[in-house]
Design an enzyme around this catalytic site. Structure first.
Site, PDB file in Angstrom:
ATOM      1  N   ASP A 320       0.796  -1.222   0.000  1.00  0.00           N
ATOM      2  CA  ASP A 320       0.000   0.000   0.000  1.00  0.00           C
ATOM      3  C   ASP A 320       0.834   1.280   0.000  1.00  0.00           C
ATOM      4  OD1 ASP A 320      -2.406  -1.418  -0.124  1.00  0.00           O
ATOM      5  OD2 ASP A 320      -2.409  -1.730   2.020  1.00  0.00           O
ATOM      6  N   TYR A 404      -9.808  -1.045   2.981  1.00  0.00           N
ATOM      7  CA  TYR A 404      -9.167  -1.286   4.265  1.00  0.00           C
ATOM      8  C   TYR A 404      -8.638  -0.009   4.886  1.00  0.00           C
ATOM      9  CZ  TYR A 404      -7.575  -5.009   7.291  1.00  0.00           C
ATOM     10  OH  TYR A 404      -7.440  -5.868   8.343  1.00  0.00           O
TER      11      TYR A 404
END
Lengths: 698, 698
Positions: A320, A404
């Site tokens: 990420d 998320y």
């Protein structure tokens, strides 16, 4: 709490780029190309000066000496828009010149950005082929299809081009106007692949929905009930009473704004806070009571590989930070929602795809919190208790990575300890599964919805300067003594220290109580002569499960060891490599460690990993309760006693606690009894505190 | 917060003994002996009825049916005073009769108690031989010598008698009137041994103070500087601002007093709180939303073996619960000192050596705390964030074990999770060491003061009743899939469950991500069909280092495995055995497990261990900053979604946070901006929350 501006003519070498610097850099780069060349900027960020230069600057800064001049530089990467021509450049803002500007080789791809992700979403849904495939689902009129673009991942199969894989979902078809419907509860088995250069759908993958890798033709979709998380769809609890954190005299910390960075001072701690696109929050020049501890602290990387081996799910392996950026994804934190108490917010600026400035308000919140008792002892002979509470300073940032979220925080306490806390929350990445099917690589969390097992592996970068830039890395182990005349009863054990001499990856071993320490042998504890040190307390976790020949393993160069220690080199900040999008390995910390450089009494960097193997529970859906990981850095023979010994005692006149009435819901009159401090355990005239071992017969 | 008395004619079978019951029991036992027999009582405590009877009672209680009658019984142990005649008895309070009353065999010794410990301290210091030995130290006139009695420990060498080992220290000789001087900074090398029966000094051990086990004759003592922890000897920090926790509408929990026990209700949780001499706080009949989870939760035992193999230090191996009692040592908690916020206290009564009643005020404090964000998700497409905070209910007790303290707490949250938290603090047990000497089994923490390495190993007893009394114990493991056509890229992995069929000790294995679960296969999750379960998240630790032939190992029957699972038997509460003082093993959980009983779908009990190998740092002296361990119990497919989904959103109108001014120390006018809730992230009209992936160009 005071914020004040430092009056400096020079910009601090570790200060993030300002809005005007970003604009200047973009302009300088644009000027280096023929007019009307359309550039797609991916990052315009501070190029930190060589550490050796910054260390000299810091020495002058802390010694109140005249500051050396360091040229201000920016790091830039960009595409020629709608091409695969990916460039990396350095601009010297002091001279206004381009230091370097190079086209990067094959297999090097930029991260996603806001403009691109929104565009890719749209392309997936507007493609006629995708529309035709969706039509086969026979969805009710007005059903909203949602497209989540994923970084394509790498497996070496036709993946040299920059691609996007979109996973599709539905908003609740029976409530199509609800824009916050949890689409992850309604996944559909259609997955368009889009070229990052042409921005066209190049392929439509159909997803396996059974126990094996059979692909069935798209058919009528069975609409299951929704599973919403927004509060208006819940029957909310009504019995939770407010709990407020009040600091009537304000907070105990001071934020001094110094250009685009901020100096934080709190309880003998002093450090500089930066922010950038890739890492988000970064701490620099961390000192305690003026003694240097850490040159730089940052989350370096993270990887989330998924367990489903079937195409195209086997490519789900997110990085990420490198794939998008913790800074770019940082939430705009809201008072009373994301932080409780007396809060100070820091804002920043980043660049966007056009080289313009994106304002990033409230990306870091700073506050104090009470973390329970810090230390306590009761003298059972006198009944006197000495107790202090553990006040912590928290710097929190929250990132949203599509489904998320990660809540990332640095915590400082009064005992010289630093903690990095990671809270994993948000929504599981889901995929469709046929009713009645179970698979050993995922959990059914809703009818027709599979949440696949996945690992979260985080890599924290610790660039130490314990009492100076030259440190070493050691570990302690505890071993049973063999039986002997000295150890006749088999009860003795010893602790020995092992020096790590070369760069490499090293692992925890609880069977020997292995504890890693960063140490400076040139500074000794005045009482016991031991070298000053900080130990690392990190939780054990299961390392990367993908096999050593897999692309997952090759790419996540930090995911195979609890710690890596390497010799410092400027620019080596990201343990999974500088460019993680469709990366192929060879550019991260495992590769740096393989240089087998000496790491004794030199400038070292330590990467500490933490992780969870997330085997979803149904309780993790539709939004999961936070799962918390903590990495602690604690002094070992660095001070000459408990550094929190001088914290004022925990007293009622200060804490103003309230004794709850035995008859009423409301706080009772008893509340005021302690307010004169007389009931307080630290006052010498107090009532006997501790009953242990004291005969209390009257 | 309301406390109310339940109007019951019957006493609840799990309610601790009342003061009048204690007095009655003592009287009944005394009457069973000839007049004027002087009894030294060690414990008068509730004899819990057989679980099978209590389960029927609980079923009736929760079903509002007529309650079965269960005889009320007490467990007693006592000596004929000044003899080694140690007895164990059960008295039936319902009938007023003695059920049993037996003399216990050899090698069975009672714990210490308040009267005895104070007496032993005094005997050590008043002995002429000890005085003569102390005289050789040539201490300044008026120096106060302090005696810390230690449980003698076992090594099989002339230890069949009940003995005490005293370690001696000095208060600061230059400040002899300071009763709270930290004597652990001034240890002396003289250690009297006292007989528990005759109460006479039977031997004076001289302590080794070098690197080997040479004993030197007692000589002039070099007085080192003191190392005080009480606040008047510190230069206290002056820059810490108050932080108050305010609950303007009171707390969210309800305490219902039911005789001597208390029923606690909070956020769908409901359980009964008990208290006894050995375990201190005990929780019974823990339910969530009326669903049964745990029959009984308690700290069962702890062991602290020390690393120094030299006589007499090799015998230092404390079992603080069995050797004294967590109840007996519980602190009288003070408002504003030990707990912050709106606090409810529970008090209790225990017996003393004469069979009279000892009042134990404020041994448990109950409050709510904010534990940061509970869950969050931001929809990046709409910018809407949904976030709730994690409110916790805390039941805390603190015990002082001479030099050391443990802060023990049960924490409950809104996601159905229970956590047991242990904070280790207090003062290291110290011994003298010659200047300039270093040893591999301890750390010099002050001039002339050695703090020996030691392990703390705790054993938590979990008696489950997940949806009923018959449960099973399983563990999940994650394994990489072999490469195959199904897993062509080497990325897949699976999770498989293993059933534990027989009683035994089992260990964590992070290489396979082994996770232990308590499960009820007769109740299935309505969505995914999995059996309801709770998983155990416990930290890894180094097991007992003493070798398997050692008395340390034989005695600490829980210290060799992360978990033990056994078939439930009434009375098997203490994993180190019922009597730990000078114990020799064979009566604890390892022995129960060796019965190799079936533990599938039956009444099982799980013991979970946690620990630290405490290698002292100088920062742990004179009082150590808390070292925290946590054991979590979390639902796995027990609910049908995140049980905290119905927690009201985190909103400013509820939280009343304060934005700190950018100019002033005081909270600013900005503080009120959010108070109408408009800035709150959960309101649909809120400002864009999350910048990630959203094009923010204007």
């Amino acid at each position: 709490m005071a914020t004040q501006k430092v009056a400096t003519s020079t910009i601090h070498p570790l200060a993030p780029l300002s809005a005007s610097e970003i604009t200047s850099v973009a302009s300088i780069i644009k000027t280096s190309w023929p007019a009307h060349t359309d550039l797609h900027f991916k990052a315009i960020t501070l190029e930190e000066p060589p550490k050796i230069e910054v260390l000299k600057y810091l020495e002058a800064e802390h010694g109140n000496k005249s500051l050396p001049s360091i040229n201000r530089k920016a790091f830039i990467n960009y595409y020629i828009r709608n091409t695969n021509k990916f460039h990396e450049a350095v601009v010297d803002l002091t001279t206004g010149r381009v230091d370097s500007n190079v086209l990067l080789g094959p297999f090097v791809h930029a991260p996603g950005d806001g403009e691109e992700i929104v565009a890719i979403e749209k392309i997936a849904l507007e493609d006629e082929g995708v529309k035709a495939e969706i039509a086969k689902l026979q969805l009710p009129e007005g059903t909203q299809v949602i497209s989540d673009p994923w970084i394509y991942g790498s497996d070496g199969v036709n993946d040299s081009e920059r691609l996007w894989q979109c996973f599709l979902y539905l908003r609740d078809p029976l409530n199509p106007s609800e824009a916050d419907s949890n689409h992850y509860a309604l996944p559909i088995p259609i997955s368009p692949v889009i070229c990052g250069v042409t921005r066209k759908v190049v392929r439509i993958d159909l997803l396996p929905t059974g126990a094996d890798n059979t692909i069935k033709p798209t058919q009528k979709y069975k609409i299951q009930p929704p599973n919403e998380y927004v509060p208006e769809y819940q029957k909310l609890r009504t019995d939770l009473k407010p709990l407020n954190v009040v600091q009537p005299e304000g907070a105990s910390f001071t934020v001094t704004q110094d250009g685009t960075s901020n100096i934080l001072s709190w309880q003998k701690w002093r450090f500089r806070v930066g922010f950038n696109q890739r890492e988000g929050m970064v701490l620099y020049d961390v000192r305690y009571d003026t003694r240097p501890l850490f040159y730089r602290l940052s989350l370096s990387d993270m990887n989330i590989p998924y367990a489903d081996p079937r195409h195209p799910f086997h490519k789900k392996s997110a990085f990420d930070l490198g794939d998008v950026g913790a800074g770019l994804m940082a939430n705009n934190l809201q008072l009373g929602c994301d932080c409780l108490g007396s809060i100070h917010y820091l804002s920043s600026v980043l660049s966007n795809d056009t080289g313009s400035v994106t304002s990033m308000p409230n990306v870091i919140c700073i506050h104090e919190q009470d973390a329970g008792i810090g230390w306590k002892h009761t003298n059972y002979r006198t009944g006197r208790a000495a107790v202090v509470r553990n006040r912590e300073l928290v710097l929190q940032t929250i990132i949203t990575v599509a489904n998320y979220e990660y809540i990332l925080a640095w915590l400082f306490n009064q005992a010289g300890e630093v903690t990095y806390e990671i809270r994993a929350t948000g929504i599981l990445s889901t995929q469709p599964i046929d009713e009645g099917v179970e698979v050993p690589f995922g959990t059914v969390v809703h009818p027709g919805v599979l949440a696949v097992h996945h690992q979260h592996i985080f890599s924290l970068r610790i660039d130490p300067m314990l009492e100076g830039p030259n440190n070493r890395f050691v570990y302690d182990e505890a071993h049973a003594m063999p039986r002997s005349a000295f150890n006749p009863h088999g009860t003795g054990y010893t602790v020995s220290e092992t020096l790590v001499s070369t760069s490499g990856g090293y692992d925890l071993d609880f069977s020997t109580n292995r504890v890693f320490k960063i140490q400076n042998t040139s500074v000794r504890n005045p009482i016991n002569g031991k070298p000053v040190a900080y130990k690392i307390q990190a939780p054990e976790f299961q390392k990367m499960l993908s096999d050593k020949e897999s692309f997952n393993y090759k790419r996540a160069e930090f995911a195979d060891h609890n710690v890596y220690v390497v010799r410092h080199r400027d620019g080596e900040l990201f343990s999974g490599g500088k460019y993680t999008n469709q990366s192929r390995g060879g550019t991260g910390v495992r590769s740096w460690a393989e240089r087998k450089e000496g790491v004794v009494d030199t400038d070292i960097v330590v990467f500490v990993q933490a992780g969870i193997n997330h085997v979803p529970r149904i309780e993790d859906f539709p939004v999961m309760p936070c799962e918390i990981m903590k990495i602690h850095l604690k002094p070992v023979n660095f001070f000459d006693r408990n550094p929190a010994l001088d914290v004022p005692p925990s007293e009622q006149r200060f804490n103003k606690s309230v004794a709850l009435s035995t008859q009423h819901h409301q706080p009772s009159v008893v509340a005021t009894v302690g307010e004169d401090g007389k009931t307080c355990c630290a006052s010498t005239g107090s009532k006997l505190q501790c009953r242990n071992m004291v005969d209390t017969r009257v």
